[in-house]
Design a protein around this motif. Structure first.
Motif, PDB file in Angstrom:
ATOM      1  N   ALA A   8       0.889  -1.174   0.000  1.00 57.21           N
ATOM      2  CA  ALA A   8       0.000   0.000   0.000  1.00 57.21           C
ATOM      3  C   ALA A   8       0.921   1.217   0.000  1.00 57.21           C
ATOM      4  CB  ALA A   8      -0.880   0.000   1.241  1.00 57.21           C
ATOM      5  N   VAL A   9       0.670   2.154  -0.889  1.00 62.16           N
ATOM      6  CA  VAL A   9       1.564   3.309  -1.029  1.00 62.16           C
ATOM      7  C   VAL A   9       0.679   4.486  -1.455  1.00 62.16           C
ATOM      8  CG1 VAL A   9       2.102   2.577  -3.414  1.00 62.16           C
ATOM      9  CG2 VAL A   9       3.714   4.078  -2.207  1.00 62.16           C
ATOM     10  N   VAL A  10       1.086   5.728  -1.121  1.00 57.33           N
ATOM     11  CA  VAL A  10       0.172   6.843  -1.437  1.00 57.33           C
ATOM     12  C   VAL A  10       0.664   7.749  -2.554  1.00 57.33           C
ATOM     13  CG1 VAL A  10      -1.139   7.182   0.705  1.00 57.33           C
ATOM     14  CG2 VAL A  10       1.136   8.205   0.475  1.00 57.33           C
ATOM     15  N   LEU A  11      -0.332   8.289  -3.258  1.00 57.16           N
ATOM     16  CA  LEU A  11      -0.149   9.456  -4.122  1.00 57.16           C
ATOM     17  C   LEU A  11      -0.711  10.607  -3.294  1.00 57.16           C
ATOM     18  CD1 LEU A  11      -1.399   7.912  -7.488  1.00 57.16           C
ATOM     19  CD2 LEU A  11       0.959   8.450  -6.861  1.00 57.16           C
ATOM     20  N   PRO A  12       0.153  11.320  -2.549  1.00 54.64           N
ATOM     21  CA  PRO A  12      -0.326  12.280  -1.540  1.00 54.64           C
ATOM     22  C   PRO A  12      -1.223  13.375  -2.119  1.00 54.64           C
ATOM     23  CG  PRO A  12       2.010  11.855  -1.249  1.00 54.64           C
ATOM     24  CD  PRO A  12       1.620  11.197  -2.538  1.00 54.64           C
ATOM     25  N   LEU A  13      -0.841  13.915  -3.290  1.00 56.26           N
ATOM     26  CA  LEU A  13      -1.596  15.048  -3.826  1.00 56.26           C
ATOM     27  C   LEU A  13      -2.912  14.601  -4.452  1.00 56.26           C
ATOM     28  CD1 LEU A  13       1.408  16.947  -5.471  1.00 56.26           C
ATOM     29  CD2 LEU A  13       0.591  17.021  -3.114  1.00 56.26           C
ATOM     30  N   GLU A  14      -2.911  13.400  -5.021  1.00 54.23           N
ATOM     31  CA  GLU A  14      -4.143  12.851  -5.621  1.00 54.23           C
ATOM     32  C   GLU A  14      -5.071  12.295  -4.546  1.00 54.23           C
ATOM     33  OE1 GLU A  14      -1.097  12.347  -6.617  1.00 54.23           O
ATOM     34  OE2 GLU A  14      -0.915  12.320  -8.809  1.00 54.23           O
ATOM     35  N   LYS A  15      -4.544  12.168  -3.292  1.00 54.07           N
ATOM     36  CA  LYS A  15      -5.305  11.598  -2.180  1.00 54.07           C
ATOM     37  C   LYS A  15      -5.801  10.199  -2.513  1.00 54.07           C
ATOM     38  CE  LYS A  15      -5.690  16.218  -1.122  1.00 54.07           C
ATOM     39  NZ  LYS A  15      -6.276  17.458  -0.812  1.00 54.07           N
ATOM     40  N   GLN A  16      -4.839   9.385  -2.916  1.00 52.95           N
ATOM     41  CA  GLN A  16      -5.153   8.008  -3.279  1.00 52.95           C
ATOM     42  C   GLN A  16      -4.161   7.050  -2.644  1.00 52.95           C
ATOM     43  OE1 GLN A  16      -5.145   7.835  -7.578  1.00 52.95           O
ATOM     44  NE2 GLN A  16      -7.376   7.544  -7.566  1.00 52.95           N
ATOM     45  N   VAL A  17      -4.689   5.882  -2.257  1.00 51.33           N
ATOM     46  CA  VAL A  17      -3.828   4.769  -1.859  1.00 51.33           C
ATOM     47  C   VAL A  17      -3.782   3.814  -3.046  1.00 51.33           C
ATOM     48  CG1 VAL A  17      -3.528   2.830  -0.271  1.00 51.33           C
ATOM     49  CG2 VAL A  17      -4.515   4.977   0.558  1.00 51.33           C
ATOM     50  N   GLN A  18      -2.582   3.425  -3.473  1.00 51.18           N
ATOM     51  CA  GLN A  18      -2.467   2.423  -4.534  1.00 51.18           C
ATOM     52  C   GLN A  18      -2.034   1.100  -3.912  1.00 51.18           C
ATOM     53  OE1 GLN A  18       0.381   4.151  -7.364  1.00 51.18           O
ATOM     54  NE2 GLN A  18      -1.376   4.623  -8.680  1.00 51.18           N
ATOM     55  N   LEU A  19      -2.537   0.021  -4.460  1.00 47.66           N
ATOM     56  CA  LEU A  19      -2.126  -1.317  -4.015  1.00 47.66           C
ATOM     57  C   LEU A  19      -1.384  -2.010  -5.151  1.00 47.66           C
ATOM     58  CD1 LEU A  19      -5.336  -2.527  -2.102  1.00 47.66           C
ATOM     59  CD2 LEU A  19      -3.287  -1.429  -1.160  1.00 47.66           C
ATOM     60  N   TYR A  20      -0.175  -2.460  -4.863  1.00 42.52           N
ATOM     61  CA  TYR A  20       0.656  -3.192  -5.830  1.00 42.52           C
ATOM     62  C   TYR A  20       0.896  -4.604  -5.322  1.00 42.52           C
ATOM     63  CZ  TYR A  20       1.902   1.296  -8.014  1.00 42.52           C
ATOM     64  OH  TYR A  20       1.869   2.508  -8.655  1.00 42.52           O
ATOM     65  N   ALA A  21       1.243  -5.523  -6.245  1.00 42.14           N
ATOM     66  CA  ALA A  21       1.588  -6.892  -5.852  1.00 42.14           C
ATOM     67  C   ALA A  21       2.955  -7.256  -6.397  1.00 42.14           C
ATOM     68  CB  ALA A  21       0.541  -7.867  -6.382  1.00 42.14           C
TER      69      ALA A  21
END
Ligand code: FRU
Length: 497
Positions: free
Chosen positions: A182-195
């Protein structure tokens, strides 16, 4: 003195060594909360349990008492109480700072970092920060239980070419035998999930947000499974992160690819309703069946650099056990200090059935103590407890029965002059329903921090305060009618250093 402390830091030293020194006795220095010996600290990083040790890495400036030169400081504990300071784990590079991240135990050597049979790599996943230019995800590994670290030769392992992209929290997802970040795009206010299957190559699976609190930038995400309190064998997933300068959480389900929130979308749920709780994450690799444990940074970016402590800045919260409970159709995060903290109790005092319609001063004085009390709340009263009380000053923890609100107020608790934002951010509140007419408070006061766990940890509030040392009274109060305090337990708390 700084030179001595620096050399101690480099060789690593234990809390026992500290006891003999005059260090860790400074004004405002917490006695049973984690602080670095010297210099600036922010977020907890890389919380992981391995070979009987709880590792606590943290954002650290080895060069001074303000934010900068970010590196990973390091300490270990066998019980989450007493900590041994180790040398800096990941040091800043020429133009790259080491920002927040996590740590995993690579049991199957999926990364290939182990070179001899029986070796189990610890792998740290962190953000490499190039000021004003780029943030990307990097890895480093240790083959000696975290004592020495080597950065991977082919960093970064995940780079979107962005200026803001940070704070990877990686965990092992057993059902699909894969790593998830789980990692963030702070300005877009999104959490991205990678595998990933090897911690080196990462594929985007899904995105979450913007949602809930979108006023500040988003930082420090974590996704973890929690037990449902009172329902053995039942679990939910929590997505928690830090929309500056506070935190929020969502509760729902995770299917290995996507997190789906089941709580109200229009409501903001916070793990802590006080001013000073940020960037909390949970431990990886805990023994099977153990409840999740989180630690948060006790400070607030609005004034963090200005707090009047020296030669260090910032402390960590007590480690907290996490679970959830469904209440009125909503999932509520429950937090309790880990039970190990009870080992620090000493000099217990108890009182029964104290009734007051104004003020009642308890016959104890301390700025390093724990209290557990309940209040029977009649309608229309405002009642509670004051700590750091003396000469008209106090920190107030109160319950407003008319509004059904729990609040803390530190405006009269000591020094607020060091930053206008600290003085302005003085009163915090959250709705809370009495249970059987009662509000229960479990309070930890440690020099310059107060943590309040209300109603079994359904509402938690953490705040810093900088009181005069002589203001150490404890007073019950009520306004608007008499309030009964059926039971009060008090303990002094032994120092961990
Ligand atoms: C959160 C944070 C993180 C970042 C780190 C830098 O407090 O801003 O987003 O990685 O601190 O120290």
């Amino acid at each position: 003195m700084k030179q001595i402390l620096l050399s101690l830091l480099l060789v690593g030293f234990s809390s026992a060594a500290f006891c003999q020194s005059s260090f860790y006795k400074e004004r405002y220095r917490p006695r049973f909360h984690f602080t670095p010996p010297i210099d600036w600290m922010n977020d907890p990083n890389g919380l992981v349990y391995h070979h009987g040790e709880y590792h606590l890495f943290y954002q650290f400036n080895p060069m001074g008492n303000r934010w900068g030169h970010m590196s990973w400081g390091h300490a270990v504990s066998r019980d989450l109480l007493y900590w041994e300071h180790l040398s800096v784990a990941l040091a800043e590079e020429k133009d790259t700072m080491i920002f927040s991240g996590s740590c995993v135990v690579d049991q199957q050597n999926s990364s290939g970092f182990a070179t001899a049979p029986g070796q189990v790599p610890m792998v740290a996943i962190y953000t490499g920060h190039i000021e004003g230019k780029n943030q990307s995800q990097h890895i480093a590994y240790s083959l000696d239980d975290g004592r020495t670290w080597k950065k991977y030769d082919h960093n970064p392992v995940l780079d979107l070419g962005k200026k803001d992209f940070r704070d990877p929290k990686v965990f092992w997802y057993a059902p699909e035998k894969k790593w998830i970040m789980a990692v963030v795009l702070p300005l877009e206010k999104q959490v991205q999930l990678y595998a990933s299957h090897n911690l080196k190559g990462w594929q985007l699976m899904s995105e979450f947000g913007p949602a809930g609190d979108t006023t500040g930038i988003w930082e420090c995400p974590d996704l973890f499974q929690v037990p449902v309190a009172g329902e053995p064998g039942k679990y939910k997933w929590v997505l928690m992160h830090s929309p500056a300068p506070y935190m929020q959480y969502f509760v729902g389900e995770f299917d290995g690819t996507r997190f789906v929130n089941e709580n109200k979308t229009e409501k903001i749920y916070r793990p802590d309703y006080g001013p000073d709780y940020y960037a909390a994450i949970t431990y990886n690799n805990l023994p099977a069946g153990a409840a999740p444990i989180s630690i948060g940074w006790v400070n607030n970016w609005d004034y963090a650099n200005a707090i009047p402590t020296t030669p260090w800045k910032s402390m960590m919260s007590l480690p907290r056990n996490l679970s959830v409970r469904k209440k009125n159709g909503e999932w509520v995060l429950l937090q309790q200090p880990v039970t190990a903290v009870q080992q620090l109790r000493t000099h217990q005092r108890s009182w029964k059935n104290i009734r007051t319609k104004s003020e009642y001063t308890l016959p104890v004085q301390s700025q390093v103590c724990e209290l557990s009390l309940s209040m029977l709340i009649p309608a229309e009263t405002v009642s509670g407890i004051r700590l750091a009380a003396g000469a008209g000053h106090y920190f107030e923890i109160g319950y407003d029965a008319a509004q059904k609100i729990l609040y803390i107020d530190r405006s009269g608790a000591g020094d607020t002059s060091f930053h206008p934002a600290f003085a302005a951010l003085s009163r915090y509140q959250t709705p809370l329903q009495p249970v059987n007419g009662k509000i229960n408070l479990h309070i930890f006061f440690d020099k310059s921090i107060i943590e309040v766990f209300a109603n079994d940890g359904e509402a938690v509030m953490t705040a810093q305060l900088f009181p005069e040392e002589k203001n150490n009274g404890i007073t019950l109060f009520s306004k608007g009618g008499a309030v009964l305090f059926p039971g009060i337990d008090y303990w002094e708390i032994k120092p961990i250093w």
